[in-house]
Each structure stands twice: as C-alpha cells, then as structure tokens.
Write a protein that holds these residues in place. Structure first.
Motif, PDB file in Angstrom:
ATOM      1  N   PRO A 191       0.754  -1.274   0.219  1.00 34.59           N
ATOM      2  CA  PRO A 191       0.122   0.081  -0.080  1.00 34.59           C
ATOM      3  C   PRO A 191       1.055   1.374   0.000  1.00 34.59           C
ATOM      4  N   THR A 192       0.705   2.134  -1.250  1.00 32.33           N
ATOM      5  CA  THR A 192       1.600   3.033  -1.265  1.00 32.33           C
ATOM      6  C   THR A 192       1.000   4.470  -1.320  1.00 32.33           C
ATOM      7  N   GLY A 193       1.963   5.570  -0.573  1.00 28.70           N
ATOM      8  CA  GLY A 193       1.450   6.750  -0.719  1.00 28.70           C
ATOM      9  C   GLY A 193       2.966   7.651  -0.958  1.00 28.70           C
ATOM     10  N   ASN A 194       3.954   7.574  -0.507  1.00 32.88           N
ATOM     11  CA  ASN A 194       5.189   8.477  -0.468  1.00 32.88           C
ATOM     12  C   ASN A 194       6.094   7.850  -1.275  1.00 32.88           C
ATOM     13  N   PHE A 195       5.778   6.457  -1.465  1.00 32.60           N
ATOM     14  CA  PHE A 195       6.751   5.410  -2.193  1.00 32.60           C
ATOM     15  C   PHE A 195       7.952   5.031  -1.610  1.00 32.60           C
ATOM     16  N   GLY A 196       8.021   5.282  -0.185  1.00 33.15           N
ATOM     17  CA  GLY A 196       9.044   4.986   0.580  1.00 33.15           C
ATOM     18  C   GLY A 196       9.191   3.299   0.759  1.00 33.15           C
ATOM     19  N   ASP A 197       7.969   2.856   1.268  1.00 31.83           N
ATOM     20  CA  ASP A 197       8.009   1.318   1.699  1.00 31.83           C
ATOM     21  C   ASP A 197       8.476   0.354   0.554  1.00 31.83           C
ATOM     22  N   VAL A 198       7.696   0.876  -0.758  1.00 36.34           N
ATOM     23  CA  VAL A 198       8.018  -0.047  -1.898  1.00 36.34           C
ATOM     24  C   VAL A 198       9.423   0.007  -2.589  1.00 36.34           C
ATOM     25  N   PHE A 199       9.811   1.572  -2.521  1.00 41.25           N
ATOM     26  CA  PHE A 199      11.312   1.584  -2.891  1.00 41.25           C
ATOM     27  C   PHE A 199      12.296   0.664  -2.047  1.00 41.25           C
ATOM     28  N   ALA A 200      11.858   0.479  -0.872  1.00 46.44           N
ATOM     29  CA  ALA A 200      12.746  -0.101  -0.001  1.00 46.44           C
ATOM     30  C   ALA A 200      12.643  -1.885  -0.670  1.00 46.44           C
ATOM     31  N   GLY A 201      11.551  -2.339  -1.152  1.00 46.75           N
ATOM     32  CA  GLY A 201      11.530  -3.544  -1.893  1.00 46.75           C
ATOM     33  C   GLY A 201      12.201  -3.551  -3.087  1.00 46.75           C
ATOM     34  N   TYR A 202      12.488  -2.275  -4.023  1.00 49.75           N
ATOM     35  CA  TYR A 202      13.195  -2.282  -5.003  1.00 49.75           C
ATOM     36  C   TYR A 202      14.752  -2.359  -4.593  1.00 49.75           C
ATOM     37  N   VAL A 203      15.043  -1.847  -3.513  1.00 51.50           N
ATOM     38  CA  VAL A 203      16.550  -1.708  -3.019  1.00 51.50           C
ATOM     39  C   VAL A 203      17.013  -3.175  -2.896  1.00 51.50           C
ATOM     40  N   ALA A 204      15.967  -3.923  -2.263  1.00 53.34           N
ATOM     41  CA  ALA A 204      15.969  -5.411  -1.886  1.00 53.34           C
ATOM     42  C   ALA A 204      16.613  -6.058  -2.942  1.00 53.34           C
ATOM     43  N   ALA A 205      15.491  -6.004  -4.284  1.00 51.65           N
ATOM     44  CA  ALA A 205      15.737  -6.589  -5.412  1.00 51.65           C
ATOM     45  C   ALA A 205      16.958  -6.398  -6.025  1.00 51.65           C
ATOM     46  N   LYS A 206      17.200  -5.267  -5.911  1.00 53.46           N
ATOM     47  CA  LYS A 206      18.796  -4.627  -6.727  1.00 53.46           C
ATOM     48  C   LYS A 206      19.731  -5.382  -5.666  1.00 53.46           C
ATOM     49  N   MET A 207      19.680  -5.655  -4.398  1.00 50.71           N
ATOM     50  CA  MET A 207      20.631  -6.208  -3.747  1.00 50.71           C
ATOM     51  C   MET A 207      20.748  -7.789  -4.237  1.00 50.71           C
ATOM     52  N   GLY A 208      19.874  -8.361  -4.887  1.00 43.10           N
ATOM     53  CA  GLY A 208      19.952  -9.688  -5.332  1.00 43.10           C
ATOM     54  C   GLY A 208      18.685 -10.582  -4.621  1.00 43.10           C
ATOM     55  N   LEU A 209      17.948 -10.098  -3.938  1.00 42.52           N
ATOM     56  CA  LEU A 209      16.416 -10.909  -3.428  1.00 42.52           C
ATOM     57  C   LEU A 209      15.952 -11.173  -4.549  1.00 42.52           C
ATOM     58  N   PRO A 210      15.513 -12.479  -4.749  1.00 42.86           N
ATOM     59  CA  PRO A 210      14.677 -12.836  -5.824  1.00 42.86           C
ATOM     60  C   PRO A 210      12.990 -12.313  -5.679  1.00 42.86           C
ATOM     61  N   VAL A 211      12.787 -11.192  -6.158  1.00 45.93           N
ATOM     62  CA  VAL A 211      11.385 -10.340  -6.164  1.00 45.93           C
ATOM     63  C   VAL A 211      10.897 -10.720  -7.394  1.00 45.93           C
ATOM     64  N   ALA A 212       9.816 -11.302  -7.402  1.00 47.90           N
ATOM     65  CA  ALA A 212       9.209 -11.481  -8.711  1.00 47.90           C
ATOM     66  C   ALA A 212       8.417 -10.317  -9.198  1.00 47.90           C
ATOM     67  N   LYS A 213       7.902  -9.644  -8.290  1.00 49.64           N
ATOM     68  CA  LYS A 213       6.876  -8.486  -8.676  1.00 49.64           C
ATOM     69  C   LYS A 213       6.703  -7.684  -7.317  1.00 49.64           C
ATOM     70  N   LEU A 214       6.734  -6.281  -7.459  1.00 52.75           N
ATOM     71  CA  LEU A 214       6.441  -5.426  -6.434  1.00 52.75           C
ATOM     72  C   LEU A 214       5.144  -4.614  -7.137  1.00 52.75           C
ATOM     73  N   ILE A 215       4.113  -4.870  -6.306  1.00 52.10           N
ATOM     74  CA  ILE A 215       2.863  -4.234  -6.634  1.00 52.10           C
ATOM     75  C   ILE A 215       2.637  -3.233  -5.950  1.00 52.10           C
ATOM     76  N   VAL A 216       2.459  -2.110  -6.760  1.00 50.31           N
ATOM     77  CA  VAL A 216       2.328  -0.569  -6.285  1.00 50.31           C
ATOM     78  C   VAL A 216       0.746  -0.476  -5.961  1.00 50.31           C
ATOM     79  N   ALA A 217       0.241  -0.609  -4.630  1.00 53.36           N
ATOM     80  CA  ALA A 217      -1.129  -0.383  -4.495  1.00 53.36           C
ATOM     81  C   ALA A 217      -1.645   1.045  -3.861  1.00 53.36           C
ATOM     82  N   THR A 218      -2.450   1.782  -4.789  1.00 56.58           N
ATOM     83  CA  THR A 218      -2.813   3.027  -4.404  1.00 56.58           C
ATOM     84  C   THR A 218      -4.363   3.011  -4.211  1.00 56.58           C
ATOM     85  N   ASN A 219      -4.661   3.983  -3.453  1.00 52.93           N
ATOM     86  CA  ASN A 219      -6.231   4.298  -3.419  1.00 52.93           C
ATOM     87  C   ASN A 219      -6.552   5.235  -4.528  1.00 52.93           C
TER      88      ASN A 219
END
Ligand SMILES: Cc1ncc(COP(=O)(O)O)c(C=O)c1O
Ligand SMILES: N[C@@H](CCOP(=O)(O)O)C(=O)O
Length: 466
Positions: A253-281
C-alpha cells in the motif's frame, strides 16, 4: 559506503552525514553510489536468524564507515526490543498464495516504527559524537508523526516540529502525536493537505539560511536511513518463504513510495523479487505514472486510508534517478519542470527501467471493503484499510499461483477503528500498549499552511546553532 544526490550537484556524503542531513543541499534525495550485492549463499545464510541479526547483515554495507557491526547490533537491539512480537515483523498466512507481513507491532502501531525506532537510535549515537543540536521538521498524514515523536521525545539534543493536515488524520493517529508531553515535541495542524505540509517541509530545507541556522534534519522517508531500515523486512519475509530458491512477490500500500522503494532496493541487492505491486487508493498518481508514464498531480481526495492521501510521492524521485540511468542534472531539470507545472511524463528509460519489476493497481473504497471482508470471513484476519488496499491489489494481480504474494500490513486495525467496523462489523480494541490515549490531554498549534506562518513558529521555539 558513499551517497550521492538524485539532483547531481550536492556533495557526496557518508552514512552519518546523510542521516543527519535528511535532504541533499541541491533539493535532491540521497541514494547509495552503488547497490551492495548479496550472493544466493549470503541470502541462504539469513535463514533462521533473528530479526536483529538479519537487520545487521542486511544493513551493514550501508552504514560501513560510520558504524561498526557491533555498534549496529547494539542500536538494532535497542530499537527492536520495543516491539511487542518476538518475530518483530511476523508473517501470517491467508490462503495457499497470500500472506500478510505484519509491520505494526511497534510502539505506535504502524510500519513506520520499524525505521523510526532505529532512526532515533542513530540520531542519538551520531549526535553524541559532535557538539550539535538538531531541529527535525516533518510532515505526516498520520503515522510517521507519532512514530517519529515516540522515537525522539525527550532526547536532549533534538527538537521535533511535526506538521499534519488539520482534520485529515484519524482520532487515534492525532492523539498519538498530540498527547505526548515532552519539552522537545511540537505538533502543528496546518490548514491544507499532506502534500502541502510536505512541500512546506521541503521549502524549509531549501531555505539554506534557515536550514543552517537551525540545523534541520528529516524523519520523513526523504531521509535515506528510513528506507534502509525497511529493506530488512523484505529479506526477512522472503527468506522465510523460500528465497533464494523461490521467488516472492510483494504488494505494498503506497503513498510516498518509501516502503515500496525499499523493496526495489532489496531486489537490486539480489533478493529474488518476482513483482512489486504498487497499490494506491483513488489518489492514484503512482498508478498512472507506472501504467501510463503520466506523473501529474491531481486534487487530493480524502479517503478511509488517510495515510495514503498523497499526490506527490517524494521517493518516486529515487526510482526515476536509478531506473532512468542516474543522470542527476537531467533529473534536476525534470523535477524543476514538475514543480512548475505539477505534471511530467516519464522518459522511456525511466518507464522501461521500472516496468520489469513494478506492477500497480488503483483500489477504490468498494475494493478496499471487499478485501477487508475477504480477509475477515476467509481467514479470520482483521486488516486495516491501508493493508486492505494492498491485499486487494495483490489478489487483482493474479500472479502465477506458485509465487507467494506478501501484502505489507502497514497499520494495526485499531488505528482505523471506524473504517474497520464499517467493513467488518467488528470494532478492534485499542491494544493495552497505547494505554489511556483517549483520556490524555491534547496540545497542538493550528496554523495556516504558509511558509511564513510555519517558519515563524519554528524560529520562535527551535534552538539556533551557536
Ligand atoms: C498505514 C500506512 N500505509 C501505507 C503508507 C504508504 O507508505 P509509503 O508512504 O512509504 O508509500 C503509509 C504512509 O506512508 C501509512 O501510514
Ligand atoms: N503516510 C505517511 C506520509 C509520510 O510518509 P513518509 O514515509 O515519507 O514519512 C505518514 O504516515 O505520515
């Protein structure tokens, strides 16, 4: 580790200076010069570790040069010792594919505690090394404010001024900020939206004389240390679900894109992330940006998910920078254009750089209610409205059933009792940890949302540099 600004002209800094600075002096956001890479073996070695040990391993590369591993461990132990769940961020299974990552077991019942409890410790440690005083200015749509206040209340070398949009946060959220009695805490309700509060905070940083005089710092996710701490729980959850052997998707659940950007960083570090779904209202600027390349600010609509009633997402700039090829001067131009016209198109490089990892969805009030009912009727879980937006988007994404989908549960349902009761017929009780919140006296200033009114208020109360 060295950090550079997304706008290309501020000095490169180490972790300690980046944490104390908050925003870069050219108006940009700090980001590591390169991403640390974890091998599959290093990820595998996280299995079975406690949250604190996972945090130390994941964050060590980011703090290198400013904190030893032992110091980092000490600060993480203090920060996560205040969580009410032994796992700190437990996973709860909803069905064969869907999981909730409960991020709300900290002192103020929202995911913000995960980063802000650590940030409070980092501030204290770094200030103990220098003869300096910090003035924190922050903006909140409800949760950052109470988590930041809890993390720094009573600390001798810090004053905190927290702006919230008057009448647009829940009663529990407001009281968690305004009933804190500490001489260094100042709450301000401004006449305006969260976006306006956030713009005022940025304007204070961009006034070089004001910023220098009061030694401003940030607790919003413009501060890199906030995001770094949030990267940890992506690793913690994914490893529990089978990484690195298995890919995992996250719905955020996204507003300022902080939480989901942390997921992007994890993926950049090598974590196998299949998808990051940005959920807005329905305040859907991020959904439009990711699906159509259209980042144009609409009017903020008040919803049952007030913490996500945001139309200018500060951390999106970090994604535009990294995914778009790291050209700071070009991005500075693009951002100046957005600030002037309140609209911009993403470049092809930015769109393509984001497309492989991000999906997005816009969830309206009906979608949110249906997700709350689905979790309650199907799995006996009461989820707060923000987490329900994430859950609705997770289900809508219909990913390959072999991929576990983790929805980040960002707030305790008791923070939004009216909305939860409307959807499920059940009113969640306030946990004992928040005590007599409704019996305590509130104190806060009400100000017009203007730069002059807010800076005059801060200048009268903050401690100027010697
Ligand atoms: C409960 C809750 N959920 C989701 C969000 C959105 O998180 P972010 O701003 O990091 O995208 C917020 C506020 O930021 C929040 O308070
Ligand atoms: N939803 C947030 C808005 C501020 O976001 P931040 O993560 O940048 O601090 C809030 O609860 O205040």
């Amino acid at each position: 580790m060295q950090y550079q600004s997304t706008r290309g002209s501020a000095p490169t800094l180490g972790f300690e200076d980046v944490t104390l600075a908050g925003l870069a002096s050219d108006g940009g956001l700090y980001i590591p010069e390169s991403w640390p890479a974890f091998t599959p073996d290093q990820i595998r070695a996280l299995a079975g570790l406690s949250y604190v040990e996972t945090a130390v391993r994941v964050m060590a590369p980011f703090v290198a040069g400013s904190l030893s591993e032992e110091e980092l461990r000490e600060l993480c132990t203090a920060a996560y010792g205040r969580f009410s769940h032994g796992a700190v961020t437990p996973l709860v299974q909803l069905d064969h594919q869907h999981w909730l990552l409960e991020l709300f077991h900290g002192p103020t019942l929202a995911f913000k505690d995960v980063a802000l409890q650590l940030l409070g410790q980092l501030f204290e440690r770094f200030l103990s090394r220098r003869d300096d005083h910090l003035t924190i200015v922050g903006a909140t749509s409800g949760d950052t404010g109470s988590a930041a206040i809890d993390a720094v209340a009573g600390r001798a070398k810090i004053d905190i001024f927290m702006l919230h949009p008057d009448g647009r946060v829940s009663d529990v959220q407001r009281r968690q900020m305004t009933t804190v009695r500490a001489p260094n805490v100042y709450n301000i309700a401004i006449d305006g939206s969260f976006d306006e509060a956030q713009a005022l905070v940025k304007a204070m940083f961009n006034d070089a004389a004001f910023s220098r005089r009061f030694n401003l710092s940030a607790v919003n996710s413009i501060n890199w240390a906030r995001l770094m701490a949030q990267v940890v729980y992506y690793f913690y959850a994914a490893v529990r679900l089978g990484a690195p052997e298995r890919q995992v998707a996250f719905s955020v659940p996204t507003g300022n894109f902080g939480d989901v950007f942390a997921g992007y960083v994890a993926a950049k570090m090598g974590l196998p992330v299949a998808k990051l779904i940005v959920a807005t209202n329905v305040n859907d600027i991020l959904h439009r940006a990711l699906s159509e390349g259209d980042y144009s600010q609409g009017q903020v609509v008040a919803t049952a998910t007030p913490s996500m009633d945001i139309q200018v997402s500060s951390n999106f700039e970090r994604l535009l920078f990294d995914a778009g090829g790291r050209d700071g001067l070009a991005l500075a131009d693009q951002m100046r254009g957005f600030e002037a016209s309140r609209a911009m198109r993403l470049t092809n490089a930015q769109r393509e750089g984001a497309a492989h990892l991000f999906g997005s969805a816009r969830i309206d009030a009906d979608g949110m209610t249906m997700a709350m009912r689905w979790a309650y009727d199907g799995a006996g879980q009461i989820v707060d409205p923000h987490s329900a937006i994430g859950l609705a988007a997770a289900r809508e994404a219909a990913l390959d059933p072999s991929i576990p989908v983790v929805t980040l549960a960002t707030a305790h349902p008791a923070k939004f009792r009216d909305a939860v009761e409307r959807a499920t017929g059940t009113r969640p009780p306030l946990p004992a940890r928040v005590g007599d919140l409704f019996a305590r006296e509130e104190s806060y200033a009400k100000l017009p949302g203007t730069f002059d009114a807010v800076t005059a208020y801060v200048a009268e109360r903050a401690t100027p540099r010697a």
